[in-house]
Design a protein around this motif. Structure first.
Motif: not given
Length: 725
Positions: A59-66, A200-203, A208-213
């Motif tokens: 799952f993408m964490i950043t730039p989006m977590d959805t 890609t600047t993807e983390k 899944p981890v919410p992007r604020q953490f």
């Protein structure tokens, strides 16, 4: 104390309300015993890997977590009687070479294409271990604490290999069971995997981890399911002897040279699979890199982190009690003025709910300083409560003599003992949205009448957009923590913080938003002495660059005479009041570039109706992965009335790293500190000829800026070898 009670009750009430089961328990990876021997070579040619279950669809964490990540990653794990194995296929999402900073161990997470493993062998969602590599093969390892922080100063024995292909890079590793701590007999561990891809600047993460953490957040781990409980730990004893030869030369008037030949021994004894006993005789830390110098315009002592390996494993049990500026125990106080003769440390898990830490260190008598031998001891207990919270207790003792009668007590005016006892409650909700702490400390010192008191509490909320924190602190005037770090006494402090983040649908901006802080200090009679308030606006770009703009208003009533330059010696009078406004900017460039830079500025008022101008900058260049060069510069210009007038000083620090392999490192840096009138040069050569076994050659030189001449210099050659019995 009464003002603290409602906040503590609120913390406990929130914890009870949000106590819940593990969030990502449905993400499960099964691990089985190997069917054939595994060679760690970065090649997926063993039958074990072909039959192992794969963790993919990150799952993408950043730039989006959805959404799912566009960068594909596959993870397989296995084990035998001695090792835990992992193999990771990191596919490229965009054509082109990987991006790394260097081959240096424990690299900067945001500046390297990397893969990291986070594991929670006790499933307490608070403590664990992290292992990983960057795309060039540099290793990363650390101890995890506080539910998502990683202490990279911890090193241990494990092996890994990275092999690069045009469309992917493969990471393979063997982690000995002896190198980690875990509870025997359980079949489920917390686990998560993190991937950083700078092109890609993807983390991304498997669970899944919410992007604020951070991706290291143990509240969001999945589950590693063993076909059988991990092997029980065999007798685990490691001896780490060292030998040292060196020379120190004083170049001042009447200076002379002294030679040193020394040796010592560290021992690590595993007491089962979860407890560890560390012992040391005549330890030496000459290979530890010297502190980075900073410009100090503060009225209080500055904090420098512990870097010595002996104090690091499970160090949070000792060093994290309290807050950053109210620490009852700070290990750098030990051995500061006298060499350590011997010490022992027991730390780790008793069971899933209980952790223990106990340490005792004995320092030598130093006759030329008229300083007695001293014993430094600390005991810490921690009990898990609710889902992820804990209650802790600590006792800290510094005792002169201890094993011999004091002989110089009257000469140096040193109290024969200083003690602290305390308790704390650490809050962490199951989803990590609510965190906080409440603690109380009592001090006892033979050199003063009565006992001292310190207590504090905070509550923090973090959602996808909104975050806030409320913190209150109190330290009495007679509170004493001679083995701790408490730079300020006799105050009550209130510190609220609130911020909001916007996440626009933009190709350039990842997030932006304001943050407000107000830090107010009062004396023991509740008269305000400090009010530092600032408003900032933060912009984080999708390229990973960052911009901050801020404005601040300060009020300070001096409680003691103070030199506003910390340089010239003239002081402002106690009781004088000072007010000013200031503003500034900060910018950090994207880490993907071969050439990187950062800068910050400050413009505004200062003490005595003066002005202070500050500019800091850093530039970096790398020839990846073998060479990196950076230059830091800090310029201050202070305008004050007479007798100070205009004061200017520089702090300049170039540094270069050469990493020809991931086991051979050369680091050299130069520091010119005009405020301290010192030039420092430090060069360190490290060859890791076997896992956790090293040869160090360290050269240090100090100079007077004008006239340019050497003050003192030293050279040390140190050999360490990790021997498993």
């Amino acid at each position: 104390m009464k003002k603290l009670i409602p906040l503590v009750l609120l913390i406990i009430g929130i914890q009870s309300a949000v106590n819940a089961q593990k969030i990502n328990s449905s993400y499960r990876l099964h691990i089985s015993r190997t069917v054939d021997p595994i060679t760690v070579d970065g090649v997926m040619d063993e039958l074990t890997w072909k039959g192992a279950e794969a963790a993919d669809n990150f799952f993408m964490i950043t730039p989006m977590d959805t959404s799912f990540s566009k960068v594909q990653t596959e993870v397989r794990m296995a084990y035998d009687d001695k090792n835990l194995y992992i193999l990771v296929i990191n596919h490229h999402a965009v054509e082109g070479p990987y991006m790394v900073e260097s081959l240096r161990r424990d690299f900067s997470f945001g500046k390297n294409d990397n893969f990291l493993l986070f594991m929670d062998p006790f499933e307490d969602q608070m403590n664990g271990f992290s292992f990983g590599v960057n795309a060039a093969g540099a290793q990363w390892d650390g101890i995890m604490y506080d539910g998502g922080k990683v202490d990279l100063s911890w090193d241990n024995k494990w092996i890994s290999k990275v092999k690069n292909y045009d469309d992917r890079w493969i990471f393979e590793a063997a982690i000995p069971f002896k190198s980690i701590r875990y509870k025997a007999g359980i079949k489920e561990w917390g686990i998560n995997f993190s991937r950083m891809d700078l092109k890609t600047t993807e983390k991304s993460g498997w669970a899944p981890v919410p992007r604020q953490f951070p991706s290291a957040s143990l509240a969001y781990t999945g589950v590693l399911v063993w076909d059988n409980p991990p092997p029980s730990s065999a007798p685990n004893i490691s001896l780490i002897p060292y030998g040292l030869g060196g020379m120190r030369q004083s170049r001042g008037e009447g200076g002379s040279s002294s030679y040193r030949y020394d040796y010592g021994l560290d021992a690590k004894i595993g007491l089962g699979s979860a407890l560890n006993l560390d012992m040391t005789i005549n330890p030496d830390f000459s290979q530890v890199e010297v502190d980075r110098q900073v410009t100090n315009l503060d009225r209080f002592e500055l904090f420098f982190p512990e870097r010595r390996q002996f104090f690091l494993e499970n160090g949070d049990l000792f060093a994290n009690f309290g807050y950053e500026t109210i620490r009852p125990f700070f290990s750098r106080r030990i051995g500061l003025n006298a060499p350590i003769q011997a010490g022992a440390r027991l730390s780790g898990k008793i069971n899933q709910d209980w952790r223990i830490g106990a340490m005792s260190m004995q320092t030598a008598q130093v006759e030329e300083k008229e300083l007695d031998s001293q014993n430094f001891s600390v005991i810490s207990l921690q009990r898990r409560v609710f889902a992820r919270s804990n209650i802790g207790a600590i006792f800290v003792n510094r005792q002169v003599g201890m094993f011999r009668p004091p002989s110089n007590l009257g000469k140096v005016g040193l109290a024969d003992y200083d003690r602290n006892v305390g308790m704390e409650f650490n809050l962490a909700s199951s989803n990590n949205h609510w965190t906080g702490k409440a603690f109380v400390l009592k001090s006892f010192n033979s050199g003063q009448d009565g006992s001292g008191l310190a207590y504090a509490a905070n509550l923090r909320y973090t959602s996808g957009n909104l975050y806030w924190n409320m913190q209150q602190e109190y330290v009495s005037e007679n509170y004493s923590a001679e083995v701790g770090f408490v730079p300020r006494k006799g105050f009550t402090k209130i510190h609220p913080t609130v911020g909001y983040l916007f996440f626009p649908k933009s190709r350039k901006v990842l997030s932006h938003g304001p943050e407000f802080n107000s830090r107010r200090f009062f004396d023991t009679e509740l008269n305000q002495t400090d009010n530092e308030s600032w408003l900032s606006y933060r912009v984080r770009f999708r390229s990973q660059s960052n911009l901050v703009v801020w404005g601040a208003r300060d009020y300070i009533k001096l409680l003691a005479p103070f030199d506003p330059t910390n340089f010239l010696g003239d002081t402002l009078a106690k009781g004088t009041e000072h007010r000013w406004y200031a503003w500034g900017t900060e910018y950090t460039s994207k880490p993907q570039s071969i050439f990187t830079y950062a800068f910050s500025t400050r413009y505004g008022g200062y003490f005595a109706s003066g002005n202070r101008y500050n500019a800091m900058g850093e530039i970096g260049y790398r020839l990846q992965p073998y060479f990196s060069l950076s230059l830091n510069a800090n310029y201050n210009e202070i305008h004050l009335p007479e007798p100070w007038s205009v004061t200017r000083f520089w702090l300049i620090g170039p540094r270069f790293d050469v990493t020809m392999t991931n086991t051979f490192f050369l680091t050299a840096f130069f520091q010119y500190n005009e405020q301290r009138e010192n030039i420092n040069m430090n060069t360190r050569l490290q060859w890791r000829f076997k896992p956790a076994s090293d040869i160090f050659l360290v050269f240090t030189d100090n100079y007077l800026p004008a006239p340019f001449q050497a003050k003192d210099r030293s050279i040390a050659l140190k050999f360490t070898y990790w021997w498993n019995i």
